[in-house]
Design a protein around this motif. Structure first.
Motif, PDB file in Angstrom:
ATOM      1  N   ILE A  70       0.867  -1.171   0.000  1.00  0.00           N
ATOM      2  CA  ILE A  70       0.000   0.000   0.000  1.00  0.00           C
ATOM      3  C   ILE A  70       0.906   1.223   0.000  1.00  0.00           C
ATOM      4  CG2 ILE A  70      -1.773   1.297   1.240  1.00  0.00           C
ATOM      5  CD1 ILE A  70      -2.790  -1.302   2.415  1.00  0.00           C
ATOM      6  N   ASP A  71       0.556   2.214  -0.790  1.00  0.00           N
ATOM      7  CA  ASP A  71       1.366   3.422  -0.896  1.00  0.00           C
ATOM      8  C   ASP A  71       1.713   3.979   0.489  1.00  0.00           C
ATOM      9  OD1 ASP A  71       1.060   3.216  -3.625  1.00  0.00           O
ATOM     10  OD2 ASP A  71      -0.420   4.844  -3.778  1.00  0.00           O
ATOM     11  N   GLY A  72       3.003   4.171   0.737  1.00  0.00           N
ATOM     12  CA  GLY A  72       3.458   4.795   1.960  1.00  0.00           C
ATOM     13  C   GLY A  72       3.449   3.924   3.194  1.00  0.00           C
ATOM     14  N   LEU A  73       2.925   2.690   3.078  1.00  0.00           N
ATOM     15  CA  LEU A  73       2.812   1.817   4.250  1.00  0.00           C
ATOM     16  C   LEU A  73       3.732   0.607   4.193  1.00  0.00           C
ATOM     17  CD1 LEU A  73      -1.067   1.778   4.813  1.00  0.00           C
ATOM     18  CD2 LEU A  73       0.629   3.452   5.598  1.00  0.00           C
ATOM     19  N   GLY A  74       4.354   0.369   3.046  1.00  0.00           N
ATOM     20  CA  GLY A  74       5.303  -0.725   2.970  1.00  0.00           C
ATOM     21  C   GLY A  74       4.813  -1.886   2.132  1.00  0.00           C
ATOM     22  N   ARG A  75       5.632  -2.920   2.100  1.00  0.00           N
ATOM     23  CA  ARG A  75       5.407  -4.091   1.253  1.00  0.00           C
ATOM     24  C   ARG A  75       5.630  -5.353   2.075  1.00  0.00           C
ATOM     25  NH1 ARG A  75       5.967  -4.439  -4.729  1.00  0.00           N
ATOM     26  NH2 ARG A  75       6.239  -6.630  -5.310  1.00  0.00           N
ATOM     27  N   ALA A  76       4.842  -6.378   1.809  1.00  0.00           N
ATOM     28  CA  ALA A  76       4.923  -7.635   2.543  1.00  0.00           C
ATOM     29  C   ALA A  76       4.925  -8.792   1.561  1.00  0.00           C
ATOM     30  CB  ALA A  76       3.757  -7.763   3.509  1.00  0.00           C
ATOM     31  N   THR A  77       5.455  -9.934   2.003  1.00  0.00           N
ATOM     32  CA  THR A  77       5.512 -11.146   1.179  1.00  0.00           C
ATOM     33  C   THR A  77       5.217 -12.357   2.048  1.00  0.00           C
ATOM     34  OG1 THR A  77       7.231 -10.148  -0.214  1.00  0.00           O
ATOM     35  CG2 THR A  77       6.932 -12.524  -0.382  1.00  0.00           C
ATOM     36  N   GLN A  78       4.358 -13.234   1.565  1.00  0.00           N
ATOM     37  CA  GLN A  78       4.087 -14.469   2.291  1.00  0.00           C
ATOM     38  C   GLN A  78       4.126 -15.676   1.355  1.00  0.00           C
ATOM     39  OE1 GLN A  78       0.729 -12.363   2.927  1.00  0.00           O
ATOM     40  NE2 GLN A  78       2.112 -10.983   4.012  1.00  0.00           N
ATOM     41  N   ARG A  79       4.628 -16.783   1.870  1.00  0.00           N
ATOM     42  CA  ARG A  79       4.638 -18.049   1.149  1.00  0.00           C
ATOM     43  C   ARG A  79       3.515 -18.922   1.691  1.00  0.00           C
ATOM     44  NH1 ARG A  79       7.676 -23.128   1.954  1.00  0.00           N
ATOM     45  NH2 ARG A  79       8.268 -22.212   3.934  1.00  0.00           N
ATOM     46  N   MET A  80       2.809 -19.576   0.790  1.00  0.00           N
ATOM     47  CA  MET A  80       1.730 -20.469   1.206  1.00  0.00           C
ATOM     48  C   MET A  80       2.291 -21.858   1.486  1.00  0.00           C
ATOM     49  SD  MET A  80      -0.827 -18.359   0.921  1.00  0.00           S
ATOM     50  CE  MET A  80       0.186 -16.854   1.037  1.00  0.00           C
ATOM     51  N   VAL A  81       1.936 -22.432   2.614  1.00  0.00           N
ATOM     52  CA  VAL A  81       2.354 -23.791   2.966  1.00  0.00           C
ATOM     53  C   VAL A  81       1.122 -24.569   3.418  1.00  0.00           C
ATOM     54  CG1 VAL A  81       4.674 -23.034   3.631  1.00  0.00           C
ATOM     55  CG2 VAL A  81       2.889 -23.226   5.368  1.00  0.00           C
ATOM     56  N   GLN A  82       1.199 -25.883   3.322  1.00  0.00           N
ATOM     57  CA  GLN A  82       0.061 -26.722   3.725  1.00  0.00           C
ATOM     58  C   GLN A  82       0.042 -26.869   5.243  1.00  0.00           C
ATOM     59  OE1 GLN A  82      -2.438 -28.008   1.686  1.00  0.00           O
ATOM     60  NE2 GLN A  82      -3.338 -28.323   3.710  1.00  0.00           N
ATOM     61  N   ALA A  83      -1.129 -26.634   5.843  1.00  0.00           N
ATOM     62  CA  ALA A  83      -1.263 -26.822   7.301  1.00  0.00           C
ATOM     63  C   ALA A  83      -1.125 -28.284   7.650  1.00  0.00           C
ATOM     64  CB  ALA A  83      -2.612 -26.282   7.761  1.00  0.00           C
TER      65      ALA A  83
END
Length: 284
Positions: A271-284
């Motif tokens: 989101i503009d001005g709020l930063g960037r995130a990354t997540q990997r999907m894994v099986q529970a």
């Protein structure tokens, strides 16, 4: 004038340390806050950080895991169908007032943590959202004009959904929203004073490098101010509570073929001005 700063937390899950990012520096905030929790926000903690910013020591553990920027909130309140284009893509009628549901606060995880695809899930979906953190008690506010004064700050929020659990299995939406790890949050909490207009922020999300969502908070049906005011008529919003304000078009539910998330997929969001995130999907 005080240098711009944001709030973050670093360390292993359940034992994160509150830190302040200011420019290129990461500062240890333990001298002013045990954690970024209800007591911190209730005690005007952001103002206290501002007052002592120049005296905070460098954080020795820079480089550790980034946790959610606030401690587990008392509640996470979510707004559904809050972008007209999202309502249209899901075949829903734009609601006349905010659609409200709750999300288990324990779903909150760090912005780079793995997300667990629930057992039996075939319809786990993504949703980039503007997250709002409450800074002071909001109870029966007289109008939306009062609302933004009760906001401590804003963050990137990923309000994941399991669509079969949510829409096909009966009951409330909550069980499709409250699966383990279903609310990565952060990386930072940006104090409200640094966000000129929460209704002018671009939101984007990619799955495996492909842009899926590209919207703006200007297209919300109900503004942040309206949402905070509206919710205050039905519940008490306490310091440290979180509101997820809805998602723009581009979710798997609205895409032909419905390419839901699978183990091994990677989601990036910003989101503009709020930063960037990354997540990997894994099986529970």
């Amino acid at each position: 004038m005080t240098e711009r700063f944001t709030l973050a937390r670093m360390g292993v899950p359940g034992n994160e340390v509150p830190v302040v990012r200011s420019g290129s520096r990461v500062l240890d905030a333990r001298g002013v806050a045990d954690d970024f929790d209800r007591a911190f926000f209730e005690g005007c903690g952001i103002n206290r950080v501002r007052e002592v910013l120049g005296n905070l020591p460098e954080f020795a553990g820079d480089g550790q895991r980034v946790g959610p920027p606030i401690a587990r909130p008392g509640k996470i309140v979510c707004i559904g169908l809050n972008y007209r284009d999202h309502a249209e893509e899901t075949g829903a009628v734009a609601p006349p007032e905010p659609v409200v549901f709750m999300k288990d606060p324990s779903t909150m995880v760090g912005p780079f943590d793995d997300v667990f695809i629930p057992r039996g899930s075939t319809k786990t979906d993504w949703e980039v959202e503007l997250g709002v953190v409450i800074g002071k008690v909001a109870r029966y506010l007289a109008s939306p004009d009062e609302a933004l004064a009760h906001v401590a700050g804003y963050a990137v929020s990923h309000d994941l959904s399991e669509r079969e659990f949510q829409l096909e299995r009966g009951g409330q939406w909550d069980k499709g929203k409250s699966c383990e790890t279903f609310n990565p949050f952060g990386p930072d909490l940006v104090p409200a004073e640094y966000v000129d207009d929460p209704q002018q922020l671009g939101l984007r999300l990619w799955v495996n490098g492909e842009l899926r969502q590209n919207g703006s908070t200007s297209n919300m049906l109900f503004s942040v101010a309206h949402i905070v005011w509206h919710l205050s008529q039905y519940m008490v919003l306490n310091p440290g509570d979180v509101i997820n304000t809805g998602t723009p078009a581009g979710v798997a539910l609205g895409i032909p073929g419905r390419p839901y998330l699978r183990a091994g997929d990677t989601v990036e969001l910003e989101i503009d001005g709020l930063g960037r995130a990354t997540q990997r999907m894994v099986q529970a």
